[in-house]
Design a protein around this motif. Structure first.
Motif, PDB file in Angstrom:
ATOM      1  N   ILE A 146       0.857  -1.191   0.000  1.00 43.33           N
ATOM      2  CA  ILE A 146       0.000   0.000   0.000  1.00 43.33           C
ATOM      3  C   ILE A 146       0.887   1.232   0.000  1.00 43.33           C
ATOM      4  O   ILE A 146       1.692   1.427   0.913  1.00 43.33           O
ATOM      5  N   TYR A 147       0.763   2.050  -1.039  1.00 43.87           N
ATOM      6  CA  TYR A 147       1.526   3.307  -1.112  1.00 43.87           C
ATOM      7  C   TYR A 147       0.665   4.395  -0.477  1.00 43.87           C
ATOM      8  O   TYR A 147      -0.350   4.790  -1.021  1.00 43.87           O
ATOM      9  N   GLY A 148       1.087   4.879   0.677  1.00 41.97           N
ATOM     10  CA  GLY A 148       0.334   5.875   1.420  1.00 41.97           C
ATOM     11  C   GLY A 148      -0.075   5.328   2.765  1.00 41.97           C
ATOM     12  O   GLY A 148      -0.931   4.445   2.842  1.00 41.97           O
ATOM     13  N   ALA A 149       0.557   5.850   3.844  1.00 41.97           N
ATOM     14  CA  ALA A 149       0.241   5.391   5.191  1.00 41.97           C
ATOM     15  C   ALA A 149      -0.543   6.455   5.962  1.00 41.97           C
ATOM     16  O   ALA A 149      -0.503   6.502   7.186  1.00 41.97           O
ATOM     17  N   LEU A 189       4.402  -2.738   8.490  1.00 39.31           N
ATOM     18  CA  LEU A 189       5.582  -1.876   8.519  1.00 39.31           C
ATOM     19  C   LEU A 189       5.563  -0.856   7.386  1.00 39.31           C
ATOM     20  O   LEU A 189       5.275  -1.185   6.235  1.00 39.31           O
ATOM     21  N   VAL A 190       5.877   0.408   7.726  1.00 37.94           N
ATOM     22  CA  VAL A 190       6.117   1.438   6.712  1.00 37.94           C
ATOM     23  C   VAL A 190       7.594   1.334   6.353  1.00 37.94           C
ATOM     24  O   VAL A 190       8.468   1.771   7.092  1.00 37.94           O
ATOM     25  N   PHE A 191       7.860   0.743   5.191  1.00 40.13           N
ATOM     26  CA  PHE A 191       9.224   0.353   4.804  1.00 40.13           C
ATOM     27  C   PHE A 191      10.124   1.545   4.516  1.00 40.13           C
ATOM     28  O   PHE A 191      11.328   1.507   4.749  1.00 40.13           O
ATOM     29  N   GLY A 192       9.559   2.612   3.990  1.00 41.73           N
ATOM     30  CA  GLY A 192      10.340   3.797   3.643  1.00 41.73           C
ATOM     31  C   GLY A 192       9.621   4.636   2.616  1.00 41.73           C
ATOM     32  O   GLY A 192       8.401   4.542   2.459  1.00 41.73           O
ATOM     33  N   ALA A 193      10.390   5.461   1.891  1.00 40.69           N
ATOM     34  CA  ALA A 193       9.821   6.347   0.880  1.00 40.69           C
ATOM     35  C   ALA A 193       9.798   5.655  -0.485  1.00 40.69           C
ATOM     36  O   ALA A 193      10.112   4.470  -0.613  1.00 40.69           O
ATOM     37  N   ARG A 194       9.471   6.422  -1.534  1.00 42.01           N
ATOM     38  CA  ARG A 194       9.305   5.869  -2.878  1.00 42.01           C
ATOM     39  C   ARG A 194      10.575   5.223  -3.420  1.00 42.01           C
ATOM     40  O   ARG A 194      10.508   4.337  -4.249  1.00 42.01           O
ATOM     41  N   ASP A 195      11.737   5.671  -2.938  1.00 44.34           N
ATOM     42  CA  ASP A 195      12.989   5.078  -3.423  1.00 44.34           C
ATOM     43  C   ASP A 195      13.208   3.658  -2.874  1.00 44.34           C
ATOM     44  O   ASP A 195      14.122   2.953  -3.312  1.00 44.34           O
ATOM     45  N   LYS A 196      12.369   3.245  -1.933  1.00 43.11           N
ATOM     46  CA  LYS A 196      12.484   1.907  -1.340  1.00 43.11           C
ATOM     47  C   LYS A 196      11.457   0.916  -1.914  1.00 43.11           C
ATOM     48  O   LYS A 196      11.363  -0.220  -1.440  1.00 43.11           O
ATOM     49  N   GLN A 223       3.700  10.750 -11.392  1.00 42.62           N
ATOM     50  CA  GLN A 223       5.097  10.449 -11.048  1.00 42.62           C
ATOM     51  C   GLN A 223       5.201   9.167 -10.226  1.00 42.62           C
ATOM     52  O   GLN A 223       6.109   8.342 -10.445  1.00 42.62           O
ATOM     53  N   ILE A 224       4.280   8.995  -9.284  1.00 37.03           N
ATOM     54  CA  ILE A 224       4.288   7.790  -8.443  1.00 37.03           C
ATOM     55  C   ILE A 224       4.015   6.552  -9.284  1.00 37.03           C
ATOM     56  O   ILE A 224       4.666   5.510  -9.116  1.00 37.03           O
TER      57      ILE A 224
END
Length: 625
Positions: A146-149, A189-196, A223-224
């Motif tokens: 899921i992109y967006g926490a 878990l929120v793994f990180g930002a878009r680069d992850k 962009q996402i």
């Protein structure tokens, strides 16, 4: 009926538990003799009041209207408040009738009521969750990122857990807020930002990515998607913020990412007041009203309170479907569906004489380039003389506005369809010169995403069948616009019309069709030229490598709307134009197909039929070799 049944069960349960709490508290706190006298004496007299108070407070605080399968902290807070208020009321009542008990008994009653009422609700939730887990084991689950926490992401996460039948198992989240990195949201878990994203996809074996960012701009959303499509995962998204109603996410609103998302185009800003001024209270006719653009124009018009809306189309199935849709959404709309052809002058005269439309949107046309190359006489009958029929009827019966839907293929046309639309534009400008009561205008734009026969539905069908995806040429480019965007700008252009203009819509940047095909393959979770092959079939008869929106000599003028431009009218001789139209009519009456390009060339000097035939002959020579 089911909801009423659940409420009755809860009420009966609360009646039993409320009285049980009182008796248990009395048994625990009071001496046995006093407890016996309470049980055998006045308890039954006060039980009715105690029970009624409990039911009343539970009702007031919404304990019978909540969906307890979704019970959370909010519901627990409601239980605490309801039990506390009810206990205070019962305490006051018992003192008023001089039935006082030790404070410990009141505290015990409060605690037991809280335990019983909250426990019954949350036990139900736990049992449902347990059954869901067993159910999920029997369903094939796809690991989902899921992109967006944020709020939307959390709502989506909870919805997916409640709906195992969707086959989507959330395993990890991505968010661009550094404060959320390495933190857990409801155990995820929120793994990180878009680069992850790539790392998260590999580590958690993600098969699908769900973008839950309803508030971001279209450009950022694009962009996402560009980043996500490189993962090889299938992409889905939650649309705009308007989809979040009362803080709830409808699981049905989660959809696959489509090519419109990749365009990154912001919603069109309309001058609603200006549009309303020329549509409200008017009788409006939309020819080709069942088609892709025509139907969307009808949908948009329905919001501006016309006196009457008439859908005119030769194909009854589309018109009927649109009729049902509009009647459902706008029950007060005076809607008329009329079947017929723009070629039938008699039918048009009857409609204009009977209904007297004051605004006409002319969207009826043959539009498929290759088909019109094979049937040029039909293209001319429909696109040229059909337009003349409607335009003349508008003049005779004094319509206020006439708006022609045109195409970028009318610019320096290399095919019959484009040439006929260019002639239709000239017809409109000529009609405007000789009409005192009607403002005639044309609106020109490029390809509409998802329209019938366009590349998007074709590519999707080819991908669903396992390929290959066919592209005519690796370098072919086109301008694209969404159906809604095009239709809204047509209405806006109509509001600006003074008469004789050709409005040109800003189509944004041109799109390479090959890139479009690759993007659709990636969005479907496949790898281009590995999972799904791309084949080049060669340019079709009359097809350009690129489309133009403006004839060189027309010039260009800005308008107050940044997405709408006006081309400068070209001076044509009315007498010569009428003569050439007569020749064209004579040619199609004789069905002299070979003479058609020469006659059209005299009307439309920019018609490049010679180059078209050279390409066709070159293709034949290659095939022979």
């Amino acid at each position: 009926m089911q909801a009423l049944k659940r409420q009755l069960i809860l009420i009966i349960s609360d009646i039993l538990l409320t009285n049980l709490a009182f008796l248990l508290s009395a048994l625990l706190i009071l001496p046995i003799q006093q407890f016996t006298s309470v049980l055998l004496g006045y308890f039954w007299e006060i039980a009715l009041f105690i029970t009624m108070v409990r039911i009343l407070t539970n009702y007031i605080f919404g304990l019978y209207s909540s969906l307890w399968r979704y019970a959370s902290i909010d519901e627990l807070f409601k239980v605490i408040v309801s039990v506390t208020v009810g206990s205070v009321m019962n305490f006051v009542f018992l003192h008023l009738i001089r039935q006082s008990y030790p404070f410990a008994m009141y505290a015990s009653i409060w605690m037991l009521n809280l335990f019983f009422i909250a426990g019954s609700r949350f036990t139900y939730r736990a049992l449902r969750k347990s059954l869901h887990k067993k159910y999920k084991k029997n369903i094939q689950q796809k690991n989902v990122l899921i992109y967006g926490a944020g709020d939307a992401g959390v709502l989506v996460l909870n919805e997916l857990r409640r709906h195992p039948e969707m086959g989507m198992h959330p395993v990890v989240m991505i968010d661009d807020d550094p404060a959320k990195y390495k933190r857990k949201v409801n155990g995820i878990l929120v793994f990180g930002a878009r680069d992850k994203i790539q790392d998260a996809v590999k580590k958690y074996q993600v098969e699908e990515i769900l973008i839950a960012l309803p508030s971001v701009t279209k450009q950022e959303h694009k962009q996402i998607i560009e980043i996500c499509k490189g993962t090889g995962c299938k992409l889905k998204t939650l649309p705009g913020v308007y989809e979040l109603i009362n803080g709830k996410v409808d699981i049905k609103k989660i959809r696959e990412v489509n090519i419109e998302d990749l365009l990154g185009r912001e919603p069109v800003k309309l001058n609603s007041k200006e549009i309303s001024e020329y549509l409200k209270g008017e009788t409006i006719l939309v020819t080709g009203g069942g088609g892709t653009i025509g139907s969307e124009i009808c949908r948009q018009i329905s919001y501006f309170q016309p006196k009457k809306l008439m859908i005119f189309d030769i194909y009854e199935n589309n018109a009927y479907s649109l009729q049902l849709e509009l009647k459902k959404k706008h029950p007060d709309l005076d809607l008329e569906v009329l079947i017929g052809s723009v070629r039938d002058k008699g039918r048009l005269d009857f409609i204009f004489q009977t209904y007297r439309p004051t605004v006409v949107f002319h969207a009826a046309a043959h539009k498929h380039v290759p088909l019109m190359e094979d049937s040029p006489t039909e293209a001319i009958k429909n696109n040229v003389f059909g337009t003349i029929n409607v335009a003349e009827a508008a003049k005779i019966y004094q319509a206020k506005k006439f708006v022609l839907i045109s195409t970028d293929k009318a610019v320096n046309p290399t095919n019959i369809m484009g040439a006929t639309k260019r002639i239709a534009e000239i017809v409109i400008q000529m009609m405007d010169r000789h009409s005192k009561n009607t403002d005639y205008v044309a609106v020109r734009f490029g390809n509409v995403l998802g329209s019938n026969g366009s590349v998007i539905p074709i590519f999707k069908k080819q991908i669903a069948e396992g390929g290959p995806v066919t592209v005519t040429h690796p370098d072919i480019i086109r301008y694209f616009m969404t159906i809604t965007e095009a239709s809204q700008l047509v209405l806006q252009a109509g509001a600006m019309a003074k008469g004789g203009e050709i409005f040109i819509l800003d189509m944004g940047e041109p799109v390479k069709i090959l890139d479009l095909a690759k993007d659709l393959i990636k969005l479907s979770g496949f790898t281009p030229d590995e999972d799904i092959k791309i084949e080049f079939t060669g340019l079709r008869p009359g097809e350009k490598l690129y489309e133009e929106l403006l004839i060189a000599e027309e010039g260009l003028q800005a308008t107050k709307h940044k997405k709408i431009l006006i081309s400068k009218p070209i001076d044509y001789s009315y007498q010569e134009f009428v003569q050439e139209l007569a020749k064209l009519k004579e040619v199609i009456t004789k069905d002299a197909v070979q003479e058609i390009p020469k006659v059209i060339k005299k009307i439309v000097p920019t018609f490049q039929f010679d180059d078209r035939h050279k390409r066709q002959n070159s293709k034949k020579e290659k095939e022979e070799i």
